[in-house]
Design a protein around this motif. Structure first.
Motif, PDB file in Angstrom:
ATOM      1  N   ASN A   1      -4.775  -3.451   2.991  1.00 57.35           N
ATOM      2  CA  ASN A   1      -5.801  -3.248   1.969  1.00 57.35           C
ATOM      3  C   ASN A   1      -6.667  -2.042   2.305  1.00 57.35           C
ATOM      4  OD1 ASN A   1      -4.836  -5.541   0.778  1.00 57.35           O
ATOM      5  ND2 ASN A   1      -6.459  -6.883   1.562  1.00 57.35           N
TER       6      ASN A   1
ATOM      7  N   SER B   1      -6.956   5.541  -1.877  1.00 56.27           N
ATOM      8  CA  SER B   1      -7.494   5.539  -3.242  1.00 56.27           C
ATOM      9  C   SER B   1      -8.778   6.345  -3.321  1.00 56.27           C
ATOM     10  CB  SER B   1      -7.756   4.106  -3.707  1.00 56.27           C
ATOM     11  OG  SER B   1      -6.534   3.433  -3.899  1.00 56.27           O
TER      12      SER B   1
ATOM     13  N   ALA C   1       0.832  -1.203   0.000  1.00 57.92           N
ATOM     14  CA  ALA C   1       0.000   0.000   0.000  1.00 57.92           C
ATOM     15  C   ALA C   1       0.869   1.257   0.000  1.00 57.92           C
ATOM     16  CB  ALA C   1      -0.936  -0.001   1.215  1.00 57.92           C
ATOM     17  N   TRP C   2       1.892   1.239   0.821  1.00 55.76           N
ATOM     18  CA  TRP C   2       2.741   2.431   0.939  1.00 55.76           C
ATOM     19  C   TRP C   2       3.534   2.675  -0.347  1.00 55.76           C
ATOM     20  CZ3 TRP C   2       3.243   6.969   2.245  1.00 55.76           C
ATOM     21  CH2 TRP C   2       4.483   7.625   2.353  1.00 55.76           C
TER      22      TRP C   2
ATOM     23  N   TRP D   1      -0.988   4.000   6.353  1.00 53.34           N
ATOM     24  CA  TRP D   1      -2.073   4.982   6.346  1.00 53.34           C
ATOM     25  C   TRP D   1      -1.663   6.265   7.052  1.00 53.34           C
ATOM     26  CZ3 TRP D   1      -5.470   7.262   3.973  1.00 53.34           C
ATOM     27  CH2 TRP D   1      -6.491   8.017   4.574  1.00 53.34           C
TER      28      TRP D   1
ATOM     29  N   TRP E   1      -4.880   1.130   1.555  1.00 56.10           N
ATOM     30  CA  TRP E   1      -4.822   1.425   0.122  1.00 56.10           C
ATOM     31  C   TRP E   1      -6.158   1.932  -0.403  1.00 56.10           C
ATOM     32  CZ3 TRP E   1      -2.563   3.430  -3.523  1.00 56.10           C
ATOM     33  CH2 TRP E   1      -2.867   3.179  -4.863  1.00 56.10           C
TER      34      TRP E   1
ATOM     35  N   ALA F   1      -4.228  -4.189  -1.625  1.00 53.12           N
ATOM     36  CA  ALA F   1      -2.858  -3.768  -1.912  1.00 53.12           C
ATOM     37  C   ALA F   1      -2.076  -5.016  -2.304  1.00 53.12           C
ATOM     38  CB  ALA F   1      -2.267  -3.080  -0.696  1.00 53.12           C
TER      39      ALA F   1
ATOM     40  N   LEU G   1       2.657   1.653  -3.357  1.00 50.80           N
ATOM     41  CA  LEU G   1       1.679   2.065  -4.380  1.00 50.80           C
ATOM     42  C   LEU G   1       1.454   3.572  -4.318  1.00 50.80           C
ATOM     43  CD1 LEU G   1      -1.069  -0.718  -3.977  1.00 50.80           C
ATOM     44  CD2 LEU G   1       0.244  -0.304  -6.068  1.00 50.80           C
ATOM     45  N   ILE G   2       1.120   4.063  -3.140  1.00 52.76           N
ATOM     46  CA  ILE G   2       0.808   5.493  -3.048  1.00 52.76           C
ATOM     47  C   ILE G   2       2.077   6.326  -3.239  1.00 52.76           C
ATOM     48  CG2 ILE G   2       0.864   5.462  -0.506  1.00 52.76           C
ATOM     49  CD1 ILE G   2      -1.129   7.805  -2.825  1.00 52.76           C
TER      50      ILE G   2
ATOM     51  N   GLY H   1      -6.815   1.350  -7.222  1.00 51.39           N
ATOM     52  CA  GLY H   1      -7.704   1.200  -6.076  1.00 51.39           C
ATOM     53  C   GLY H   1      -8.831   0.207  -6.343  1.00 51.39           C
TER      54      GLY H   1
END
Ligand SMILES: Nc1ncnc2c1ncn2[C@@H]1O[C@H](COP(=O)(O)OP(=O)(O)O)[C@@H](O)[C@H]1O
Ligand SMILES: Nc1ncnc2c1ncn2[C@@H]1O[C@H](COP(=O)(O)OP(=O)(O)O)[C@@H](O)[C@H]1O
Ligand SMILES: Nc1ncnc2c1ncn2[C@@H]1O[C@H](COP(=O)(O)OP(=O)(O)O)[C@@H](O)[C@H]1O
Lengths: 112, 404, 404, 404, 112, 112
Positions: free
Chosen positions: D4, D11, B6-7, C7, D7, D218, B9-10, D213
């Motif tokens: 997840n 998103s 996730a990290w 996050w 993410w 993720a 990706l962003i 997203g």
């Protein structure tokens, strides 16, 4: 008194201003304008469509001067503004009947 | 692993967003007749370099990773075998995409130096070739376990690979194309600083992905890198503004923006390797040093229009060298030799200097050859009339602002 | 934990991005001669306050957390012992960075009230001192288990700490500096609303990090907070536009933007504590109430240039009090006493009112003293000529737009 | 799961940010007298549609999910029973919020076609009703296991639901409102392309959330979708610029932006279903095809002001159909029938075509009826004088740029 | 008929406009201009380099008026525009030979 | 030579330009201006407060022409600019004593 109005190419403004300063001019009023003339405009493209832009960016100068200075200053502007390419612009002269300095109320020659 | 994915990706999205940010950071500073051309150069860098990276660049940079060598191989051409992973590792395709965003912005940095006079076609060829011949090798050296990494030099997020590399390339291109018409004679003030400030905001925002994303994990190191990426630019802004105030009478918004960016550059190599107060010191010093480095372009008679040398080259060198002073094993276990100021001796410092010099020299020379070749063949600089009228109208048949 | 870290990492970046967003939200509304000065005040807030927070602010706010007291201690000076964590908790340095972004934007909010007339040096001192003497204590009260939290008042993401706090401070500074020259006589229309709308977009985007990030975890509470942060401002936009239409003949883009921001403010204290339809109601009501609160500045004869009182103070109070009506234990287990409308009685409502009044009074008084002291010594307001010519030119030697 | 959730949280924020991005993408292209009106339409879409979605839209779209049917039910009115989850699944409220951002931007896309002449009140009713009568059903068909999904057609992130849907609706509205005054006679050049480029940057950034997203996790699929969302638009930019250069003499910044957006549109249905080189090919082709599709509006005598047909409708159809050629089970296990070029036969291709036609026809017809009804009652188009003076002044009592 | 042209400080525009309205003036045409004059320009700073900006933002007003009104209106403008500080600007008067109202074709005095 | 100055509605500029081109005019200088006149301004709204905007965007054209062409061109402009609604603008004519083309130094009629 006379008013000299000149329409010139924007990238000559600095040169013209310096030349006029050098020639002892004490004041100028400048306006951004768009000119249409012999100098062809240019084509712009918008998502596959071409269209003609007739107007070319110009700069308009206005100077109130003593009648005696007109010829000299027209010369100065002409020399400083000229690139020799089409679109260099025009100078025209008109008559100013009165001139007043707002700050002092001075009139005529003293107000220049 | 999901959290790490996730990290990253962003972070990838954040770094990609930096290139538009850079476009506006630079674009606000040029004259309005060249604004769109500046935007175009930067956006086009995304278009071209994403494809170049996909087809060949990634493979040349990250093929045969860890070989201690000079360049990758052709194993990953067209992203062959760069898969989605099995859920226990960072997906290889994600790593390749994250790195792609670095490969895009690095040559784009050059456009600040060459503002207002690059021919578009020449520019396109320049960055395409540069990406392959300069960026991929240097990325291999430092990011993919090439000789620089093996030697022991560190580069958390691109002090060497991005900033020194682009800064040296900027000098090379400047040597080929020369100064803007009127440079030194007429003032060429920024046409609209608000765009530059907007660009600064976007750059700072994206830089969190650039630096903290380079941890490739959502962990404490990323957290420290994030902290450092906020505080070092902040301190650099203060440093820059203080010198500005001392030397002139004013603190300027462009100074605030420039100082912040200088701090972002300097902290880039250090982000995940140094502690909190070290970041403050590095940032503050970077603000002062990069300000003072503004004089270099005059001394060197280079018309570095938007100060890529002072900000990216000098900032990148300073940051890379500062890492040799402040690297902290308690922040990141990868640090073998701590920095000089932490009692780790001069080992790392020397490696950092060697690496900086090597990247600088390599980029300068190869870029010069590329630029010279393009200039001699297709031309790299517009003609005088185009420069007067403005690149937007002549090259792109567009005008930034239409009122009538 | 990685997911939570991811996050909070991105949330921190989002909240930092809000300050540039705020700069443009405000900047579009001022006259063009003061545009850069507004941008400068906001960007400079990042520069200065990141350093102040690192050196002392964080420690004063979050030292001795949970003591039910009035202020923190000096344990974390210079981020001492604020480490990277062990992977099982949110890295302390990440928490400190997330909180830093709140400490930055809060005093920046004041610049909307004082637009067009603040002396830069005075402003710099003001926010630096304010950060230490006002922000850190109030953050301690509500965010770090200080007396407000112990009393039982809730503040999910800063209704008390950010909005009431900044709003009260704005009044105090206005009392010291007075109105803009020409206020009430000449219209001072926004010079370029598109910047304001761009700022609104960035603020809304960043506010997801502000509110949903305040869950400090990637969980259901964060999800609900995210939902609420989208829907409440949306409903507030509708509320504002409806009143606008009823009272005038037009719905305006500035109204849409202002309504949305009012909704963001009001939902801030409630975000992770209230349910979906409660968010719609709170938002809608906030749009109407903040619109009606526009008259306050006239009644109070305060030249609150960009309506910090109506939007942040009133929006913040309304949201904080509304939490006493709508707090929902099924959304967040931390809620001990549910809101009045959920049958939880008036306990929470009273706590919320007490906390709001306390923060308001404390901020108003202390800020007044600080502002008065600065004004009496170095001056907090520019002279008349500077105001006429514009702050950009006089203070920063720059002009926002250069055409010639 | 936290990863997840993290993410999808970010998103969602990214997709919401796209609507302001779209506002500026479009807003830079209109004449300055209608700039604010364009911004207003897009920002207002957030305000209105977030509430509509909360109250009824989500339920109609995602109620009775997986029923293979035509529309959802009323189980989730007002987000009833749409909870926070138990930590082992994506929180339902998060999924609803993520989908909300799609429901917001889809009708907003129409505003590009209808630029410079929509009555605000009519527009407000149009998108509100459209959201319920067109968007929710189509979302049910393809995203919620309705008949389209059951048939076997795929839509990763909205080729059908978003782009074909909005593109067909644009045609319908154009048929009702007709052309701008002066269309075809006077040039109507973009008033400020820099805004459009800024919008492009924001759109691209946000699109990573939109497409990657949509993996709702993720994972590797999200990673591939992210890669594809970077590379396809990049290749599309190259494709568009090449045709532009071949057909005219110039490559334009608007072309770079338009090509990139065309690539984003085309890759939307494919993002998590196709491999890396397929994305390059789809993108490159989309750039060329969407450029060539610009002629459609002239052929069809539709004044599609900002080319929603060429970019969104044609791009969306092309992408949806291309998925029938390139779908790759090794990328995503959901793919039952691989694409024609991967040896999967024509099954998927046919499903994709059927689905595209169905969505197109449904949206066209229903939208036409709605628009006609609004036009006949409250009016959907401003009067001639308003069009001349500009929507900003007449409808919103505001002016985008104020210099005096 | 006469043309009164005035170049004033931008922040006096509102005052001048109101004063002219009060004096019964029915029309004014206003242009944003840049002025160069005795009022020194100012210094701007660009990354450590100072440069001189000679031009100062001004506003140019143009009014066509009856000859009989000239003195009175010059007075009105002077009073409303004056701050007493350098750079207050100038007023000059020229002759307009014809004036036409486009809408009606009215000429001369009736067209004012 | 004479100077024709016309203040018109911005959305008529294209029409007027084409009409003047058609009438053989070789040059025009165009300025964006703000007009105050009989045409009421409009109300704008700022967070609940209404205020009056007196100025209306207009476009100012300036053409130096031979005396002989004045009547014809005034006619051309009038026709192309007229909408019949209030605010169509004015045309006025003044005397130009000299005109110089910067590029060539040509004077008077030849410089037009
Ligand atoms: N007759 C005219 N009246 C007013 N302005 C004119 C006239 N002719 C030219 N101009 C102005 O001078 C500019 C330059 O004129 P142009 O015909 O393009 O080339 P040149 O200066 O070489 O004669 C024009 O863009 C326009 O602004
Ligand atoms: N001779 C002149 N011709 C045209 N414009 C002038 C002249 N002198 C001054 N101006 C205009 O008047 C403005 C104010 O003049 P300046 O000399 O600065 O001060 P003052 O108004 O006190 O005399 C200038 O900025 C310029 O726009
Ligand atoms: N006396 C005047 N002097 C200078 N400009 C004028 C004058 N009267 C009108 N104008 C210009 O002409 C424009 C149109 O005039 P207005 O009185 O509104 O309507 P109309 O053109 O129908 O007479 C004004 O906005 C202003 O720019």
């Amino acid at each position: 008194m006379k008013i000299i109005t000149a329409v010139i190419k924007p990238f000559r403004l600095d040169e013209v201003k310096e030349a006029l300063k050098g020639a002892g001019v004490a004041g100028i009023t400048v306006t951004e304008v768009q000119g249409f003339g012999r100098q062809a405009g240019h084509t712009e493209v918008y998502r596959g469509t071409e269209y003609q832009v007739d107007f070319v960016p110009k700069v308009r100068l206005e100077l109130i001067v003593d009648e005696a200075d007109v010829d000299r200053l027209v010369e100065v502007i002409t020399n400083a503004a000229r690139t020799g390419k089409i679109g260099d612009g025009k100078i025209w002269v008109t008559e100013a009947e009165r001139l007043i300095r707002i700050r002092t109320g001075e009139q005529g020659h003293d107000a220049i | 692993m999901e959290g790490n994915i996730a990290w990253v990706l962003i972070s990838t999205a954040l770094v990609l967003f930096m290139t538009p940010g850079l476009a506006f950071f630079y674009g606000g500073m040029v004259r309005s007749k060249n604004f769109l051309a500046m935007l175009m150069q930067n956006f086009f860098a995304i278009g071209l370099l994403a494809v170049v990276w996909t087809v060949v660049g990634y493979s040349l940079a990250f093929g045969s990773a860890g070989d201690g060598g000079w360049i990758g191989n052709l194993d990953f051409l067209g992203m062959k075998d760069v898969g989605l992973g099995d859920g226990t590792v960072l997906p290889p395709i994600l790593f390749a995409t994250f790195q792609m965003t670095f490969a895009i912005i690095t040559p784009a940095l050059i456009t600040g130096a060459t503002a207002d006079r690059l021919k578009f076609a020449g520019y396109a060829v320049l960055i395409g070739v540069w990406s392959i011949l300069v960026y991929s090798p240097v990325a291999h050296w430092a990011f993919a376990g090439g000789w620089v990494a093996e030697m022991g030099a560190l580069d958390f997020a691109g002090g060497l690979v991005v900033h020194i590399n682009a800064g040296a390339a900027a000098i090379a291109v400047l040597l080929v194309i020369g100064a803007r018409k009127g440079h030194g004679k007429e003032p060429m003030p920024p046409h609209a600083l608000p765009w530059t400030l907007m660009g600064t905001g976007i750059l700072w925002f994206g830089w969190f992905g650039f630096n903290a994303g380079s941890a490739l994990a959502a962990d404490g190191i990323a957290a420290q890198a994030l902290f450092n990426t906020l505080v070092a630019p902040a301190a650099a802004m203060l440093g820059w503004l203080i010198v500005e105030k001392v030397k002139g009478k004013h603190v300027t918004t462009l100074g605030a923006a420039s100082g912040a960016v200088a701090g972002m550059v300097a902290i880039t190599p250090c982000a995940g390797f140094v502690g909190s107060m070290a970041a403050v010191i590095i940032g503050f010093a970077a603000g002062i040093i990069c300000y003072l480095a503004l004089f270099i372009k005059e001394a060197a008679k280079l018309d570095d229009a938007l100060d890529v040398i002072a900000v990216h080259l000098v900032g990148g060198i300073f940051g890379s060298v500062a890492l040799g002073l402040f690297a902290d094993a308690s922040i990141n276990g990868i640090v073998e030799h701590e920095g000089l100021f932490l009692g780790g001796g001069a080992d790392l410092l020397i490696d950092q200097i060697v690496a900086s010099v090597a990247v600088f020299a390599f980029s300068l020379i190869v870029t010069y050859v590329i630029a010279k070749a393009i200039d001699a063949t297709m031309g790299l600089r517009v003609d005088e009339e185009t420069e007067q009228v403005g690149l937007d109208q002549v090259l792109h048949a567009e005008t930034a602002y239409n009122n009538l």
